[in-house]
Design a protein around this motif. Structure first.
Motif, PDB file in Angstrom:
ATOM      1  N   PHE A 289     -37.927 -17.064  57.627  1.00 50.56           N
ATOM      2  CA  PHE A 289     -37.125 -15.938  57.177  1.00 50.56           C
ATOM      3  C   PHE A 289     -36.552 -16.198  55.793  1.00 50.56           C
ATOM      4  O   PHE A 289     -35.937 -17.224  55.547  1.00 50.56           O
ATOM      5  CB  PHE A 289     -35.993 -15.676  58.177  1.00 50.56           C
ATOM      6  N   LYS A 290     -36.773 -15.278  54.871  1.00 43.47           N
ATOM      7  CA  LYS A 290     -36.332 -15.432  53.486  1.00 43.47           C
ATOM      8  C   LYS A 290     -35.138 -14.564  53.132  1.00 43.47           C
ATOM      9  O   LYS A 290     -34.651 -14.618  52.020  1.00 43.47           O
ATOM     10  CB  LYS A 290     -37.484 -15.090  52.527  1.00 43.47           C
ATOM     11  N   GLY A 291     -34.682 -13.740  54.042  1.00 48.64           N
ATOM     12  CA  GLY A 291     -33.550 -12.881  53.751  1.00 48.64           C
ATOM     13  C   GLY A 291     -33.967 -11.427  53.647  1.00 48.64           C
ATOM     14  O   GLY A 291     -35.052 -11.035  54.037  1.00 48.64           O
ATOM     15  N   VAL A 292     -33.106 -10.625  53.061  1.00 42.02           N
ATOM     16  CA  VAL A 292     -33.354  -9.194  52.914  1.00 42.02           C
ATOM     17  C   VAL A 292     -34.501  -8.976  51.925  1.00 42.02           C
ATOM     18  O   VAL A 292     -34.599  -9.633  50.890  1.00 42.02           O
ATOM     19  CB  VAL A 292     -32.075  -8.485  52.409  1.00 42.02           C
ATOM     20  N   PHE A 293     -35.405  -8.050  52.248  1.00 42.88           N
ATOM     21  CA  PHE A 293     -36.540  -7.735  51.384  1.00 42.88           C
ATOM     22  C   PHE A 293     -36.045  -7.313  50.005  1.00 42.88           C
ATOM     23  O   PHE A 293     -35.155  -6.481  49.873  1.00 42.88           O
ATOM     24  CB  PHE A 293     -37.367  -6.609  52.012  1.00 42.88           C
ATOM     25  N   ASP A 294     -36.632  -7.918  48.969  1.00 40.65           N
ATOM     26  CA  ASP A 294     -36.176  -7.615  47.611  1.00 40.65           C
ATOM     27  C   ASP A 294     -37.257  -6.970  46.748  1.00 40.65           C
ATOM     28  O   ASP A 294     -37.078  -6.811  45.542  1.00 40.65           O
ATOM     29  CB  ASP A 294     -35.647  -8.877  46.929  1.00 40.65           C
ATOM     30  N   GLY A 295     -38.398  -6.608  47.347  1.00 37.57           N
ATOM     31  CA  GLY A 295     -39.437  -5.917  46.594  1.00 37.57           C
ATOM     32  C   GLY A 295     -40.395  -6.846  45.860  1.00 37.57           C
ATOM     33  O   GLY A 295     -41.391  -6.386  45.285  1.00 37.57           O
ATOM     34  N   SER A 296     -40.144  -8.144  45.816  1.00 33.97           N
ATOM     35  CA  SER A 296     -41.060  -9.064  45.143  1.00 33.97           C
ATOM     36  C   SER A 296     -42.218  -9.412  46.082  1.00 33.97           C
ATOM     37  O   SER A 296     -42.237  -9.046  47.239  1.00 33.97           O
ATOM     38  CB  SER A 296     -40.326 -10.324  44.715  1.00 33.97           C
ATOM     39  N   SER A 297     -43.179 -10.128  45.563  1.00 39.67           N
ATOM     40  CA  SER A 297     -44.341 -10.489  46.385  1.00 39.67           C
ATOM     41  C   SER A 297     -44.003 -11.669  47.295  1.00 39.67           C
ATOM     42  O   SER A 297     -43.205 -12.547  46.939  1.00 39.67           O
ATOM     43  CB  SER A 297     -45.537 -10.832  45.510  1.00 39.67           C
ATOM     44  N   TYR A 298     -44.608 -11.692  48.466  1.00 38.45           N
ATOM     45  CA  TYR A 298     -44.388 -12.757  49.435  1.00 38.45           C
ATOM     46  C   TYR A 298     -45.736 -13.389  49.794  1.00 38.45           C
ATOM     47  O   TYR A 298     -46.768 -12.746  49.703  1.00 38.45           O
ATOM     48  CB  TYR A 298     -43.742 -12.198  50.702  1.00 38.45           C
ATOM     49  N   GLN A 299     -45.685 -14.627  50.224  1.00 38.16           N
ATOM     50  CA  GLN A 299     -46.869 -15.345  50.637  1.00 38.16           C
ATOM     51  C   GLN A 299     -46.979 -15.328  52.168  1.00 38.16           C
ATOM     52  O   GLN A 299     -45.957 -15.231  52.849  1.00 38.16           O
ATOM     53  CB  GLN A 299     -46.808 -16.800  50.149  1.00 38.16           C
ATOM     54  N   PRO A 300     -48.199 -15.437  52.716  1.00 37.57           N
ATOM     55  CA  PRO A 300     -48.343 -15.506  54.176  1.00 37.57           C
ATOM     56  C   PRO A 300     -47.493 -16.633  54.752  1.00 37.57           C
ATOM     57  O   PRO A 300     -47.434 -17.723  54.173  1.00 37.57           O
ATOM     58  CB  PRO A 300     -49.831 -15.780  54.367  1.00 37.57           C
TER      59      PRO A 300
END
Length: 75
Positions: free
Chosen positions: A63-74
């Motif tokens: 878990f990385k926190g609240v979605f911020d619109g940047s790209s994420y890795q699998p």
């Protein structure tokens, strides 16, 4: 009649891992969002780095926190 001892043949969930707790072979714990099983009787240690005594059973979420619109890795 002969008695046969099969030992512990099922997993036993113990909850969150504690470095001060003793675990028996086939006890399962959570640590860092993952689920591990004890391969032998062990006290403490770190399931993520102690591959002699612990085996990763299920990789959890990172878990990385609240979605911020940047790209994420699998993962």
């Amino acid at each position: 009649m002969t008695t046969i001892n099969f030992g512990k043949i099922r997993f036993d969930f113990k909850g969150a891992h504690s470095t001060s707790s003793a675990y028996l072979k086939n006890d399962c714990v959570t640590s860092g969002g993952n689920l591990y099983v004890a391969l032998a009787d062990v006290t403490g240690g770190n399931p993520a780095t102690d591959s002699a005594n612990w085996k990763l059973m299920l990789k959890g979420f990172n878990f990385k926190g609240v979605f911020d619109g940047s790209s994420y890795q699998p993962g």
